[in-house]
Motif scaffolding. Structure first.
Motif, PDB file in Angstrom:
ATOM      1  N   ASN A 185     120.249 -62.912  59.866  1.00 32.21           N
ATOM      2  CA  ASN A 185     119.239 -62.717  58.832  1.00 32.21           C
ATOM      3  C   ASN A 185     118.973 -61.235  58.614  1.00 32.21           C
ATOM      4  N   SER A 186     118.489 -60.916  57.423  1.00 33.36           N
ATOM      5  CA  SER A 186     118.188 -59.524  57.067  1.00 33.36           C
ATOM      6  C   SER A 186     116.681 -59.290  57.131  1.00 33.36           C
ATOM      7  N   ILE A 187     116.305 -58.025  57.142  1.00 36.81           N
ATOM      8  CA  ILE A 187     114.892 -57.637  57.185  1.00 36.81           C
ATOM      9  C   ILE A 187     114.572 -56.811  55.943  1.00 36.81           C
ATOM     10  N   ALA A 188     113.614 -57.298  55.161  1.00 37.20           N
ATOM     11  CA  ALA A 188     113.129 -56.534  54.008  1.00 37.20           C
ATOM     12  C   ALA A 188     112.024 -55.598  54.476  1.00 37.20           C
ATOM     13  N   VAL A 189     112.179 -54.324  54.179  1.00 35.14           N
ATOM     14  CA  VAL A 189     111.210 -53.300  54.591  1.00 35.14           C
ATOM     15  C   VAL A 189     110.567 -52.718  53.340  1.00 35.14           C
ATOM     16  N   VAL A 190     109.226 -52.781  53.288  1.00 35.79           N
ATOM     17  CA  VAL A 190     108.470 -52.272  52.142  1.00 35.79           C
ATOM     18  C   VAL A 190     107.435 -51.282  52.658  1.00 35.79           C
ATOM     19  N   GLN A 220     113.459 -67.407  49.996  1.00 37.31           N
ATOM     20  CA  GLN A 220     114.411 -66.612  50.786  1.00 37.31           C
ATOM     21  C   GLN A 220     113.776 -66.053  52.057  1.00 37.31           C
ATOM     22  N   ILE A 221     112.438 -66.012  52.109  1.00 35.34           N
ATOM     23  CA  ILE A 221     111.751 -65.520  53.307  1.00 35.34           C
ATOM     24  C   ILE A 221     111.629 -66.672  54.288  1.00 35.34           C
ATOM     25  N   ILE A 222     112.166 -66.495  55.483  1.00 32.91           N
ATOM     26  CA  ILE A 222     112.217 -67.598  56.444  1.00 32.91           C
ATOM     27  C   ILE A 222     111.147 -67.498  57.521  1.00 32.91           C
ATOM     28  N   LYS A 223     110.474 -66.341  57.621  1.00 32.79           N
ATOM     29  CA  LYS A 223     109.385 -66.174  58.575  1.00 32.79           C
ATOM     30  C   LYS A 223     108.239 -65.443  57.884  1.00 32.79           C
ATOM     31  N   PRO A 224     106.995 -65.664  58.337  1.00 35.93           N
ATOM     32  CA  PRO A 224     105.862 -64.954  57.720  1.00 35.93           C
ATOM     33  C   PRO A 224     106.052 -63.438  57.799  1.00 35.93           C
ATOM     34  N   ALA A 225     105.749 -62.765  56.699  1.00 36.71           N
ATOM     35  CA  ALA A 225     105.865 -61.304  56.673  1.00 36.71           C
ATOM     36  C   ALA A 225     104.816 -60.675  57.580  1.00 36.71           C
ATOM     37  N   GLU A 226     105.108 -59.471  58.061  1.00 35.22           N
ATOM     38  CA  GLU A 226     104.215 -58.790  58.994  1.00 35.22           C
ATOM     39  C   GLU A 226     103.824 -57.421  58.458  1.00 35.22           C
ATOM     40  N   LEU A 227     102.583 -57.051  58.720  1.00 35.24           N
ATOM     41  CA  LEU A 227     102.116 -55.692  58.456  1.00 35.24           C
ATOM     42  C   LEU A 227     102.179 -54.925  59.755  1.00 35.24           C
ATOM     43  N   VAL A 239     101.338 -43.847  54.662  1.00 40.86           N
ATOM     44  CA  VAL A 239     102.397 -44.832  54.441  1.00 40.86           C
ATOM     45  C   VAL A 239     102.193 -45.990  55.413  1.00 40.86           C
ATOM     46  N   MET A 240     102.053 -47.198  54.850  1.00 39.29           N
ATOM     47  CA  MET A 240     101.926 -48.424  55.646  1.00 39.29           C
ATOM     48  C   MET A 240     103.186 -49.260  55.425  1.00 39.29           C
ATOM     49  N   ARG A 241     103.685 -49.871  56.501  1.00 37.05           N
ATOM     50  CA  ARG A 241     104.967 -50.575  56.440  1.00 37.05           C
ATOM     51  C   ARG A 241     104.781 -52.082  56.605  1.00 37.05           C
ATOM     52  N   ILE A 242     105.530 -52.835  55.750  1.00 41.77           N
ATOM     53  CA  ILE A 242     105.570 -54.291  55.792  1.00 41.77           C
ATOM     54  C   ILE A 242     107.009 -54.722  56.007  1.00 41.77           C
ATOM     55  N   THR A 243     107.227 -55.738  56.833  1.00 37.97           N
ATOM     56  CA  THR A 243     108.571 -56.277  57.058  1.00 37.97           C
ATOM     57  C   THR A 243     108.553 -57.790  56.833  1.00 37.97           C
ATOM     58  N   ALA A 244     109.668 -58.319  56.359  1.00 38.90           N
ATOM     59  CA  ALA A 244     109.816 -59.758  56.141  1.00 38.90           C
ATOM     60  C   ALA A 244     111.253 -60.148  56.447  1.00 38.90           C
ATOM     61  N   GLU A 245     111.439 -61.160  57.268  1.00 40.77           N
ATOM     62  CA  GLU A 245     112.781 -61.638  57.603  1.00 40.77           C
ATOM     63  C   GLU A 245     113.261 -62.589  56.515  1.00 40.77           C
ATOM     64  N   THR A 246     114.445 -62.314  55.989  1.00 44.08           N
ATOM     65  CA  THR A 246     114.984 -63.092  54.876  1.00 44.08           C
ATOM     66  C   THR A 246     116.342 -63.670  55.239  1.00 44.08           C
ATOM     67  N   LEU A 247     116.850 -64.489  54.356  1.00 40.47           N
ATOM     68  CA  LEU A 247     118.221 -64.961  54.500  1.00 40.47           C
ATOM     69  C   LEU A 247     119.184 -63.774  54.407  1.00 40.47           C
ATOM     70  N   PRO A 248     120.401 -63.905  54.941  1.00 42.94           N
ATOM     71  CA  PRO A 248     121.338 -62.773  54.907  1.00 42.94           C
ATOM     72  C   PRO A 248     121.532 -62.209  53.510  1.00 42.94           C
ATOM     73  N   ALA A 255     112.588 -57.245  48.688  1.00 39.07           N
ATOM     74  CA  ALA A 255     111.815 -56.003  48.783  1.00 39.07           C
ATOM     75  C   ALA A 255     111.377 -55.531  47.399  1.00 39.07           C
ATOM     76  N   ARG A 256     112.250 -55.652  46.405  1.00 35.58           N
ATOM     77  CA  ARG A 256     111.873 -55.253  45.046  1.00 35.58           C
ATOM     78  C   ARG A 256     110.747 -56.129  44.500  1.00 35.58           C
ATOM     79  N   GLU A 257     110.858 -57.449  44.726  1.00 29.91           N
ATOM     80  CA  GLU A 257     109.822 -58.358  44.251  1.00 29.91           C
ATOM     81  C   GLU A 257     108.486 -58.084  44.955  1.00 29.91           C
ATOM     82  N   MET A 258     108.549 -57.827  46.252  1.00 33.85           N
ATOM     83  CA  MET A 258     107.321 -57.561  47.012  1.00 33.85           C
ATOM     84  C   MET A 258     106.633 -56.293  46.529  1.00 33.85           C
TER      85      MET A 258
END
Length: 297
Positions: A185-190, A220-227, A239-248, A255-258
């Protein structure tokens, strides 16, 4: 031999019905063997595709990536074997000694094998790439400086298509380092920029509220996003960072949608996103006429 005798001999040969019947039968065999080989290859390829498609859709769990790769490879191997048998059969139809030819081909193949070491290395490396499932057709990989989707894996070469359309062709023996982005799985970083005037605790509460229903909006997000919290303190912003585990390979789009949705969410709640500002100081004519020491005072 006189010219008359030569012409008579040629006429006798051309008028030999048995010879023409034999040639007709030979060419008929060649045509039938060729047509049969082409039809057989097409039928076997269809059967292979159907077999693998049934296995993928079946109740048992199969690796779809690996199935597609093996399907293409098996189709190519079947074509090589059938066409080789067809060529041997055609040579046999012309009454050519196949046994000696195969023995000679074996010796020639051994000699070529010593001379074509790179080709042998490519074939062996391609076999282990497929056997070990290092990457498969449809995977997004990085090989050296090339990055893109695997279009085809053969025993000798691998084709990778970049997202801009370029097609990279690698001899398998030259593939040393591979980064496969499609296995895990991939990680979206915002990163969210907040002004220093904003209340950080309130912003954190708002972001957590935004993240609560994020997984329901994006499948596409398979786990709850985290702050993760405050990432860096810059000169003009926090700068505050958010991560979300997504499908590969779905993290770029997510990340763009978020970013878009989070921008609208914070705007509606009065949280200002910092932006560059310019401060202009205008002096009056009287200030310009004053002495420098007086202006400083």
């Amino acid at each position: 031999m006189s010219v008359e005798k030569m012409i008579e001999k040629i006429i006798n040969v051309l008028s030999d019905e048995a010879m023409w019947v034999g040639l007709f039968l030979v060419f008929l065999k060649v045509i039938l063997i060729t047509v049969a080989a082409v039809v057989l290859v097409k039928v076997l390829r269809i059967l292979i595709r159907k077999t693998f498609s049934v296995r993928i859709k079946g109740p048992l769990l199969y690796n779809e990536r690996r199935q597609q790769t093996l399907s293409k490879l098996l189709s190519n191997v079947v074509a090589y074997v059938v066409y080789f048998i067809a060529i041997v059969s055609i040579l046999a139809a012309f009454t050519i000694d196949i046994t000696g030819l195969i023995a000679g081909a074996g010796v020639l193949g051994l000699a070529v094998g010593f001379g074509a070491q790179n080709l042998v290395r490519d074939v062996i490396t391609g076999f282990f790439i497929i056997f070990e499932d290092q990457f498969s057709v449809g995977d997004y990989v990085r090989i050296g400086a090339a990055e893109g989707t695997v279009e085809e894996i053969g025993l000798r070469t691998t084709k990778v298509k970049a997202w801009t359309g370029e097609l990279f062709i690698f001899p398998n023996g030259n593939i040393m380092d591979v980064v496969n982005f499609s296995i895990h799985n991939s990680i979206a970083v915002v990163d969210v920029n907040i002004s220093y005037e904003s209340d950080i605790k309130r912003v954190e509460v708002l972001i957590m509220e935004f993240l609560e229903n994020l997984q329901d909006r994006y499948e596409q997000i398979i786990k709850p996003a985290e702050l993760l919290g405050v990432q860096t303190l810059k000169t003009t912003e926090i700068v505050m960072r958010i991560t979300a585990e997504t499908l590969p390979m779905q993290h770029f789009a997510i990340a763009r949608e978020m970013r878009r949705d989070l921008k609208d969410f914070l705007d509606q709640r009065g949280v200002e996103i910092p932006y560059p500002r310019m401060v202009m100081i205008q002096r009056s004519p009287e200030d310009a006429m004053m002495p420098k020491n007086a202006r400083n005072e």
